[in-house]
Structures are given as C-alpha cells and as structure tokens.
Enzyme design. Structure first.
Site, PDB file in Angstrom:
ATOM      1  N   SER A 187       0.823  -1.216   0.000  1.00  0.00           N
ATOM      2  CA  SER A 187       0.000   0.000   0.000  1.00  0.00           C
ATOM      3  C   SER A 187       0.859   1.269   0.000  1.00  0.00           C
ATOM      4  O   SER A 187       0.333   2.372  -0.111  1.00  0.00           O
ATOM      5  CB  SER A 187      -1.006  -0.005   1.138  1.00  0.00           C
ATOM      6  N   PRO A 221       2.055  -1.996   8.577  1.00  0.00           N
ATOM      7  CA  PRO A 221       3.478  -2.128   8.985  1.00  0.00           C
ATOM      8  C   PRO A 221       4.368  -0.949   8.573  1.00  0.00           C
ATOM      9  O   PRO A 221       5.524  -0.894   8.926  1.00  0.00           O
ATOM     10  CB  PRO A 221       3.915  -3.391   8.248  1.00  0.00           C
ATOM     11  N   GLY A 222       3.843   0.016   7.812  1.00  0.00           N
ATOM     12  CA  GLY A 222       4.666   1.201   7.567  1.00  0.00           C
ATOM     13  C   GLY A 222       4.814   1.642   6.113  1.00  0.00           C
ATOM     14  O   GLY A 222       5.696   2.442   5.788  1.00  0.00           O
ATOM     15  N   ASP A 276      -4.807   5.722   7.055  1.00  0.00           N
ATOM     16  CA  ASP A 276      -5.202   4.559   6.251  1.00  0.00           C
ATOM     17  C   ASP A 276      -5.904   3.537   7.154  1.00  0.00           C
ATOM     18  O   ASP A 276      -5.822   2.338   6.929  1.00  0.00           O
ATOM     19  CB  ASP A 276      -3.930   3.956   5.612  1.00  0.00           C
ATOM     20  N   LYS A 305     -12.941   4.251   3.010  1.00  0.00           N
ATOM     21  CA  LYS A 305     -13.330   2.914   2.537  1.00  0.00           C
ATOM     22  C   LYS A 305     -14.757   3.004   2.027  1.00  0.00           C
ATOM     23  O   LYS A 305     -15.615   3.655   2.633  1.00  0.00           O
ATOM     24  CB  LYS A 305     -13.233   1.883   3.671  1.00  0.00           C
TER      25      LYS A 305
END
Ligand SMILES: C[S@@+](CC[C@H](N)C(=O)[O-])C[C@H]1O[C@@H](n2cnc3c(N)ncnc32)[C@H](O)[C@@H]1O
Length: 355
Positions: A187, A221-222, A276, A305
């Site tokens: 992402s 995770p970043g 996000d 979303k």
C-alpha cells in the site's frame, strides 16, 4: 461530438456513470451514460450536438473522482477490416485536432491483456499514418492535445481527443510506479500515487519537504510512513500493530501504539496527517475535520473505505458532511478526491487548510 468516454477501474462503471451524469447536469449538459459492468469504461452521451466538447470545456477533470482519464469521442469505429484498420481510422480522423501524442487504449485488467498487447502493436503504424497526414507532431509533445483510440475489441472502438490541460497526463490514466523493494507493504504505492495525483511537481517541492513533521494514523506495517520517511520527514506512527524495524532504525519514526481516534499530537501544526485506518468513512471524515479545526495539521491525505453499493452517493454524503463541519467551524479547506489506480474499495482524499 456529443459523447465523452471515461476510463475507470473495472467494477466501478456505475459510480463513474452516476458521477458524470450528476456533474454534467450541474454544468447544464444533459444526457445519459452507457455502460457495461466490468468493462472499465463509461460512455456519456449528451442530447446536444456538441455536448462532448462542451463538457470538456466546463468540467475540470480534477473534479471527477471515479474517472481515471477521459476524452471527447469524435467517431465510432465499427467492424474495421482486419486487413486494413489504418484506412478505417484515417477515414474517421476528421474532427481530430493536431495532437502531440497518440494513445491506443482499452479497458484495464486481465480480460484486456491480449487486446492491450494488440493496442501496443497497432500504435506503431497508426502513429506513422497520423504523422504523414499532419495530425500528429513528429516528436511527442506534452502540451498539446492527445489522440485517443479506445478499442473494445480488435475491430471496434472509439476515436477522439483530450486536452493536455484538462485530463490525465498518463496512458489510460494510470501512472506506472515502481514498487520500492525495501518498502514494508504494497500500500506504499497508494501514498506515492496520491502525492503525484494531487500535487503538481512545483506544489510537491513546496508542500512535501525534508524536515517536515507528519502523523500516520493506522501506520502498520509502515508503507505510508516509508513514503514520508523517504521524503525526509519525521513521522509519529500511530497503530497498535508492529512497525517495520527498518523504518524504526532510520531515527525518523516514533511509534505510538494507541487508538488513532484518541491520539493527540504533542505539538499542533504538523505539516502532514495521513490516515489509512480501516474504519467507517464518516468516522474518518469527522476525525480529519477535527484535526484541521484544532490546527493539528496543515494538510492531510486519507482513505475513505467504500460501501459495496451506492458508492458515489455515499462518497458525496461523506465529503459534504466533511465540508459542512469545516465550514461551520470557519475553516477553509482545499479538497480533492480520487479513486486512485492503487485504490480498490476506497477513495483517497487530499485536504489542505487555507486559513
Ligand atoms: C490498511 S492497514 C494500514 C497500512 C499502512 N498504511 C501501510 O502502508 O503499511 C490499516 C491499519 O490500521 C490500523 N488501525 C485500524 N483501526 C485503528 C485505530 N482505531 N487506531 C489505530 N490504528 C488502527 C490497523 O491496525 C492496521 O495496521
């Protein structure tokens, strides 16, 4: 020239159609969309003879959320002779302006793979024919109209043009971005694309700078933090999950394992807020409004979303709610929204405080 063709993500034709119909009506252009589910495009047909051109002149491409690219249709091509498609296209080329680029396009996705490969091959002789007829510049030019040939199969399609100052600068509206091998999640490309879609290169130089402070809500995770760090920013990453060790080692990231809806920054005036979190879109919109009103950030990029049905209507409701809250608080904001290539069931929004 009463038609325009709009590219969208396959599966989002209804949303793209609902949007163009609503915006066209607001601009005083009445017509109806034609679409096929999963085709990756929508044809909008106006009742007036020049409605296609009229729309391009009155609507700004940036206003459209679900369209990746668009062009005015000047001719429909039906049952082209497989032995001589060039003659069929050239016979229909009247009405095209002189252009700086040729794009032979189709829908996006696996179903179109072999047709897209045909499009690439067909570009070469067509480009030559258009150049010989003076309809295309010898070298590609960015600041001139683009000729589009959109094929629905190898015998049928639509021919037309778009303006370089009011359309996507990319073939089929898709910017090809390279996935950085050391990024912690795919992402990451969403935020990379968002910077490029919402900000011109000049704006990026001013608004996305090394040394800026940013907050990333739902950071793990970043992937998004990675893009901020790559641009030299210091990031507060808010998420209960684990951040990629490689990012923590940069010394530019502080990890806050708390609820993003409750987190308050140590200092106001962060240059950026990105978000996000997978949450209800109206909850996220309200949170973004809160950060703007409190002066906790200057600019924000966030995902909303989407529900499965009535996506366009839900997006409008959510964005209207956001602007109402900001307006009631006397906060002026610039707002842009787009269904990015790297977005799936979501759209991405850019918000910048103006006062
Ligand atoms: C789609 S992932 C984010 C991916 C991230 N942008 C990236 O590029 O790696 C969503 C994240 O939001 C986090 N999240 C969801 N609700 C949250 C909340 N209320 N507060 C903080 N984080 C939340 C989840 O833990 C998850 O890591």
């Amino acid at each position: 020239m009463n038609k325009i063709l709009l590219h969208c993500r396959p599966g989002f034709e209804k949303d793209c159609a609902a949007e163009i119909q609503a915006l066209a009506a607001e601009a005083g252009v009445y017509g109806y969309p034609r679409l096929e589910n999963g085709s990756g495009f929508v044809l909008f047909e106006g009742y007036g003879e020049n409605d296609g051109e009229q729309l391009m002149q009155t609507l700004a491409f940036d206003q459209l959320i679900f369209a990746r690219s668009w062009f005015v249709v000047t001719a429909e091509l039906a049952q082209m002779d497989p032995e001589d498609r060039i003659s069929a296209v050239m016979a229909a080329a009247e009405g095209l302006p002189k252009a700086g680029k040729l794009w032979v396009e189709s829908g996006d996705g696996d179903d179109y793979r072999s047709l897209l490969s045909f499009c690439r091959k067909f570009t070469v002789p067509l480009r030559q024919a258009l150049r010989q007829n003076g309809l295309l510049t010898k070298n590609e030019k960015d600041k001139m109209p683009r000729i589009h040939l959109f094929l629905t199969d190898s015998a049928n399609g639509y021919l037309g043009y778009s303006r370089s100052d009011n359309g996507s600068p990319f073939y089929m509206g898709i910017e090809r971005l390279k996935f950085p091998a050391d990024a912690p999640s795919r992402s990451t490309l969403k935020l990379d694309e968002a910077f490029s879609v919402f900000l011109t290169p000049e704006q990026q130089e001013q608004r996305v700078r090394s040394g800026m402070r940013a907050v990333d809500l739902g950071a793990c995770p970043g992937g998004w933090t990675y893009q901020l760090v790559r641009r030299g920013m210091f990031v507060a990453a808010v998420d209960n999950g684990a951040m990629a060790q490689s990012l923590m080692e940069t010394g530019q990231v502080s990890h806050h394992p708390v609820d993003g809806f409750k987190f308050e920054p140590e200092k106001p005036g962060n240059h950026w807020l990105v978000c996000d979190m997978v949450e209800k879109p109206d909850r996220v919109a309200q949170l973004m409004a809160r950060w703007m009103i409190k002066g906790w950030c200057e600019q924000a990029i966030f995902n909303l979303k989407l529900p499965m049905k009535q996506r366009y209507a839900s997006v409008c409701d959510c964005l209207n709610q956001l602007t109402d809250i900001l307006q009631s608080a006397g906060v002026g904001c610039e707002l842009k929204a787009k269904h990015l290539y790297h977005d799936r069931e979501e759209i991405t929004v850019y918000l910048r405080r103006l006062n």
